[in-house]
Design a protein around this motif. Sequence first.
Motif, mmCIF file in Angstrom:
data_model
loop_
_atom_site.group_PDB
_atom_site.id
_atom_site.type_symbol
_atom_site.label_atom_id
_atom_site.label_comp_id
_atom_site.label_asym_id
_atom_site.label_seq_id
_atom_site.Cartn_x
_atom_site.Cartn_y
_atom_site.Cartn_z
ATOM 1 N N GLU A 190 0.843 -1.195 0.000
ATOM 2 C CA GLU A 190 0.000 0.000 0.000
ATOM 3 C C GLU A 190 0.880 1.248 0.000
ATOM 4 O O GLU A 190 2.035 1.204 0.407
ATOM 5 N N TYR A 191 0.298 2.354 -0.445
ATOM 6 C CA TYR A 191 1.032 3.612 -0.419
ATOM 7 C C TYR A 191 0.117 4.738 0.040
ATOM 8 O O TYR A 191 -1.110 4.656 -0.065
ATOM 9 N N ALA A 242 -4.202 7.589 -1.661
ATOM 10 C CA ALA A 242 -3.681 6.326 -1.155
ATOM 11 C C ALA A 242 -4.170 5.209 -2.058
ATOM 12 O O ALA A 242 -5.151 5.361 -2.790
ATOM 13 N N GLY A 251 -3.067 0.790 -3.370
ATOM 14 C CA GLY A 251 -2.285 -0.420 -3.167
ATOM 15 C C GLY A 251 -2.875 -1.568 -3.946
ATOM 16 O O GLY A 251 -3.810 -1.393 -4.730
ATOM 17 N N LEU A 292 4.051 0.101 -7.525
ATOM 18 C CA LEU A 292 3.211 1.185 -7.044
ATOM 19 C C LEU A 292 3.575 2.511 -7.704
ATOM 20 O O LEU A 292 2.699 3.314 -8.045
#
Length: 203
Positions: A88-89, A104, A106, A124
């Motif tokens: 995830e980011y 956000a 992911g 990502l």
Amino acid sequence: MKKEDLYNGMTGIRAEYLEETEAYQAASKARKPRRWKGWVSVAACLCLLLGTSAACYAANVGGIQRQVQLWIDGDKTNVVIEFNEAGEYALTRKDAAGNVYAEAGGGVKFDRDGKEIPVTEEDLLKEIFAPNVTYEDGRAVLTYYNEVSGEYYSHTLDITDLFEDGVCYITLMQEGEPLYITVKYQKGLATSPDRYLSPAGFN
């Protein structure tokens, strides 16, 4: 000599005016601490909430933080991206006017054995800076990025008039290599380095 006499002798202000001034100052001082204490308690609550949120965010995201340079309309912007082990980011950036943007995302992918694994930081980054289309005021605008040594250059292209039957096809050249883009009006897009993908294959 009284204070009033000394003051009156120097300024010519009568004693009753001096008393009124002192009474007003005393009343003002009496009011200010109450207002200040209220603001202090509000600020303390906000700090507590923000501190709690920051701690949760740090605990949830963790992992690697990367800062990249993003050029938008000739302005250089610092973009901070947090990656975690779950694939995830969380991305934050501030534009020239001081507005803060956050996003956000992911995902996962599958290895050769069909096992689900988190996507990598490289995956990502490709997703974050992949071409995308925005629709506003009846116009369709494609945004895409060129990456040069960790700096990403934002470009926009109005593609409104390129649609036929709700689909348009665009070829971008990136680092000397073609990127084929199929766009369905307000229904997403698909990219491929080899060929245009069929609009029937995605939504």
